[in-house]
Design a protein around this motif. Structure first.
Motif, PDB file in Angstrom:
ATOM      1  N   SER A  15       0.963  -1.163  -0.075  1.00 16.37           N
ATOM      2  CA  SER A  15       0.029   0.015   0.303  1.00 16.37           C
ATOM      3  C   SER A  15       0.710   1.226  -0.083  1.00 16.37           C
ATOM      4  O   SER A  15       2.128   1.242   0.351  1.00 16.37           O
ATOM      5  N   ALA A  16       0.459   2.410  -0.247  1.00 16.56           N
ATOM      6  CA  ALA A  16       1.126   3.674  -0.459  1.00 16.56           C
ATOM      7  C   ALA A  16       1.581   3.830   1.013  1.00 16.56           C
ATOM      8  O   ALA A  16       2.781   4.414   1.140  1.00 16.56           O
ATOM      9  N   GLN A  17       0.779   3.679   2.005  1.00 16.15           N
ATOM     10  CA  GLN A  17       1.145   3.943   3.647  1.00 16.15           C
ATOM     11  C   GLN A  17       2.309   3.041   3.665  1.00 16.15           C
ATOM     12  O   GLN A  17       3.453   3.459   4.571  1.00 16.15           O
ATOM     13  N   ALA A  18       2.399   1.912   3.231  1.00 13.68           N
ATOM     14  CA  ALA A  18       3.317   0.749   3.516  1.00 13.68           C
ATOM     15  C   ALA A  18       4.838   1.064   2.976  1.00 13.68           C
ATOM     16  O   ALA A  18       5.852   1.109   3.593  1.00 13.68           O
ATOM     17  N   VAL A  19       4.612   1.502   1.634  1.00 14.56           N
ATOM     18  CA  VAL A  19       5.774   1.813   1.069  1.00 14.56           C
ATOM     19  C   VAL A  19       6.336   3.111   1.719  1.00 14.56           C
ATOM     20  O   VAL A  19       7.588   3.183   1.996  1.00 14.56           O
ATOM     21  N   HIS A  20       5.599   4.193   2.156  1.00 16.23           N
ATOM     22  CA  HIS A  20       6.158   5.291   2.467  1.00 16.23           C
ATOM     23  C   HIS A  20       6.803   4.857   3.990  1.00 16.23           C
ATOM     24  O   HIS A  20       7.732   5.494   4.020  1.00 16.23           O
ATOM     25  N   PHE A  21       6.125   4.025   4.792  1.00 19.64           N
ATOM     26  CA  PHE A  21       6.661   3.986   6.165  1.00 19.64           C
ATOM     27  C   PHE A  21       8.096   3.161   5.845  1.00 19.64           C
ATOM     28  O   PHE A  21       8.938   3.368   6.639  1.00 19.64           O
ATOM     29  N   SER A  22       8.227   2.386   4.799  1.00 17.02           N
ATOM     30  CA  SER A  22       9.274   1.698   4.538  1.00 17.02           C
ATOM     31  C   SER A  22      10.401   2.469   4.119  1.00 17.02           C
ATOM     32  O   SER A  22      11.817   1.909   4.076  1.00 17.02           O
ATOM     33  N   THR A  23      10.224   3.623   3.761  1.00 14.28           N
ATOM     34  CA  THR A  23      11.214   4.565   3.133  1.00 14.28           C
ATOM     35  C   THR A  23      11.843   5.644   4.208  1.00 14.28           C
ATOM     36  O   THR A  23      12.709   6.615   4.100  1.00 14.28           O
ATOM     37  N   LEU A  24      11.082   5.677   5.509  1.00 19.81           N
ATOM     38  CA  LEU A  24      11.323   6.656   6.506  1.00 19.81           C
ATOM     39  C   LEU A  24      12.920   6.433   6.904  1.00 19.81           C
ATOM     40  O   LEU A  24      13.519   5.354   7.060  1.00 19.81           O
ATOM     41  N   SER A  25      13.318   7.602   7.268  1.00 15.15           N
ATOM     42  CA  SER A  25      15.109   7.856   7.595  1.00 15.15           C
ATOM     43  C   SER A  25      15.188   7.288   8.806  1.00 15.15           C
ATOM     44  O   SER A  25      16.276   6.711   9.244  1.00 15.15           O
ATOM     45  N   GLY A  91      11.633   0.603   0.771  1.00 15.22           N
ATOM     46  CA  GLY A  91      11.438   1.043  -0.404  1.00 15.22           C
ATOM     47  C   GLY A  91      10.108   0.065  -1.175  1.00 15.22           C
ATOM     48  O   GLY A  91       9.802   0.319  -2.318  1.00 15.22           O
ATOM     49  N   TYR A  92       9.784  -0.775  -0.367  1.00  9.55           N
ATOM     50  CA  TYR A  92       8.893  -1.885  -1.177  1.00  9.55           C
ATOM     51  C   TYR A  92       7.323  -2.196  -0.144  1.00  9.55           C
ATOM     52  O   TYR A  92       6.633  -2.160  -0.647  1.00  9.55           O
ATOM     53  N   GLY A  93       7.713  -2.240   1.174  1.00  8.58           N
ATOM     54  CA  GLY A  93       6.492  -2.324   1.826  1.00  8.58           C
ATOM     55  C   GLY A  93       6.828  -3.317   3.109  1.00  8.58           C
ATOM     56  O   GLY A  93       7.893  -3.329   3.688  1.00  8.58           O
ATOM     57  N   PHE A  94       5.754  -4.191   3.375  1.00  8.31           N
ATOM     58  CA  PHE A  94       6.117  -5.234   4.537  1.00  8.31           C
ATOM     59  C   PHE A  94       5.512  -6.442   3.608  1.00  8.31           C
ATOM     60  O   PHE A  94       4.730  -6.696   2.947  1.00  8.31           O
ATOM     61  N   VAL A  95       6.127  -7.807   4.747  1.00  2.15           N
ATOM     62  CA  VAL A  95       5.437  -8.834   4.185  1.00  2.15           C
ATOM     63  C   VAL A  95       5.188  -9.499   5.547  1.00  2.15           C
ATOM     64  O   VAL A  95       6.102  -9.764   6.424  1.00  2.15           O
ATOM     65  N   ALA A  96       3.998  -9.982   5.718  1.00  2.00           N
ATOM     66  CA  ALA A  96       3.762 -10.772   6.900  1.00  2.00           C
ATOM     67  C   ALA A  96       4.131 -12.190   6.674  1.00  2.00           C
ATOM     68  O   ALA A  96       3.756 -12.822   5.562  1.00  2.00           O
ATOM     69  N   LEU A  97       4.528 -12.980   7.660  1.00  2.00           N
ATOM     70  CA  LEU A  97       4.999 -14.349   7.472  1.00  2.00           C
ATOM     71  C   LEU A  97       4.321 -15.333   8.549  1.00  2.00           C
ATOM     72  O   LEU A  97       5.064 -15.409   9.642  1.00  2.00           O
ATOM     73  N   THR A 114      -0.516  -1.180  13.008  1.00  2.00           N
ATOM     74  CA  THR A 114       0.607  -0.486  13.659  1.00  2.00           C
ATOM     75  C   THR A 114       1.367   0.669  12.812  1.00  2.00           C
ATOM     76  O   THR A 114       1.784   1.687  13.295  1.00  2.00           O
ATOM     77  N   ILE A 115       1.418   0.368  11.465  1.00  2.00           N
ATOM     78  CA  ILE A 115       2.245   1.482  10.707  1.00  2.00           C
ATOM     79  C   ILE A 115       1.395   2.635  10.484  1.00  2.00           C
ATOM     80  O   ILE A 115       1.811   3.664  10.805  1.00  2.00           O
ATOM     81  N   GLN A 116       0.110   2.438  10.439  1.00  2.00           N
ATOM     82  CA  GLN A 116      -0.704   3.735  10.586  1.00  2.00           C
ATOM     83  C   GLN A 116      -0.561   4.462  11.935  1.00  2.00           C
ATOM     84  O   GLN A 116      -0.173   5.677  11.815  1.00  2.00           O
ATOM     85  N   ALA A 117      -0.619   3.962  13.059  1.00  2.00           N
ATOM     86  CA  ALA A 117      -0.404   4.354  14.114  1.00  2.00           C
ATOM     87  C   ALA A 117       0.835   5.132  14.410  1.00  2.00           C
ATOM     88  O   ALA A 117       1.051   6.212  14.974  1.00  2.00           O
ATOM     89  N   MET A 118       2.000   4.475  13.918  1.00  2.00           N
ATOM     90  CA  MET A 118       3.358   4.866  13.957  1.00  2.00           C
ATOM     91  C   MET A 118       3.468   6.375  13.206  1.00  2.00           C
ATOM     92  O   MET A 118       3.991   6.978  13.700  1.00  2.00           O
ATOM     93  N   LEU A 119       2.739   6.182  12.013  1.00  2.00           N
ATOM     94  CA  LEU A 119       2.971   7.534  11.272  1.00  2.00           C
ATOM     95  C   LEU A 119       2.307   8.424  11.958  1.00  2.00           C
ATOM     96  O   LEU A 119       3.002   9.603  11.671  1.00  2.00           O
ATOM     97  N   HIS A 120       1.155   8.437  12.624  1.00  2.00           N
ATOM     98  CA  HIS A 120       0.414   9.310  13.156  1.00  2.00           C
ATOM     99  C   HIS A 120       1.084   9.909  14.356  1.00  2.00           C
ATOM    100  O   HIS A 120       1.297  11.149  14.573  1.00  2.00           O
ATOM    101  N   THR A 121       1.774   8.947  15.012  1.00  4.05           N
ATOM    102  CA  THR A 121       2.435   9.413  16.420  1.00  4.05           C
ATOM    103  C   THR A 121       3.627  10.230  15.888  1.00  4.05           C
ATOM    104  O   THR A 121       4.367  11.070  16.703  1.00  4.05           O
TER     105      THR A 121
END
Length: 176
Positions: A15-25, A91-97, A114-121
């Motif tokens: 998702s756009a949100q997961a990809v964005h999260f995966s690129t955070l510095s 740069g890709y997102g995440f994979v649940a295993l 969790t990603i959504q909450a972490m981005l908001h916080t």
């Protein structure tokens, strides 16, 4: 996967949100802060594998970090498996295993929220999880493990297999 001792069913999120999260510095800082809630640790482990280019290297780093986490906090516990429950691929997102589709969906849902909450916080100045020692206590608490079906008879230890990473690496690569 040999690491987990069962087959792994990957579920990819790009998702756009997961990809964005995966690129955070500051991705590592955020993810190594601990799970969003202590209850999540029994499903997600205290942190994910973080993969840049080399999947095997990302899994080795996860194994090393998890082993250090275990050694630092153990008393009489026997270490659970060294398999991550999800990976964040930069740069890709995440994979649940998960071990099957149902578990992968549960992990996927937890990580997505969790990603959504972490981005908001992060916009509000960040967040802080429980201490690593408290997270460890939740992860290894027998009542929590019983929720996952990891019940053992009194005096019986969890059985941990020696493992390799080739199968998990192949499954993550196939999911890319």
């Amino acid at each position: 996967s040999l690491i987990r001792g069962c087959d792994i069913t990957p579920k990819v999120c790009q998702s756009a949100q997961a990809v964005h999260f995966s690129t955070l510095s500051n991705l590592e800082e955020i993810l190594y802060n601990g799970p969003l809630t202590p209850e999540h640790v029994i499903r997600t482990k205290p942190f994910p594998a973080i993969i840049e280019d080399d999947i095997a290297q990302g899994l080795r780093l996860f194994n090393k970090r998890y082993e250090n986490y275990f050694r630092q906090h153990k008393t009489s516990e026997v270490r659970l498996d060294l398999a991550p429950r999800y990976t964040v691929i930069k740069g890709y997102g995440f994979v649940a295993l998960g071990k099957d589709e149902k578990e992968s969906q549960i992990i996927f849902d937890i990580v997505e929220h969790t990603i959504q909450a972490m981005l908001h916080t992060q916009k509000l100045g960040g967040w802080k999880s429980l201490s690593e020692a408290d997270i460890f206590d939740m992860e290894y608490w027998e009542l929590e493990q019983a929720k996952l079906g990891n019940v053992r008879k009194k005096g019986e230890k969890f059985k941990i297999k020696k493992t390799s990473q080739e199968d998990l690496t192949a499954r993550i690569e196939a999911a890319r």
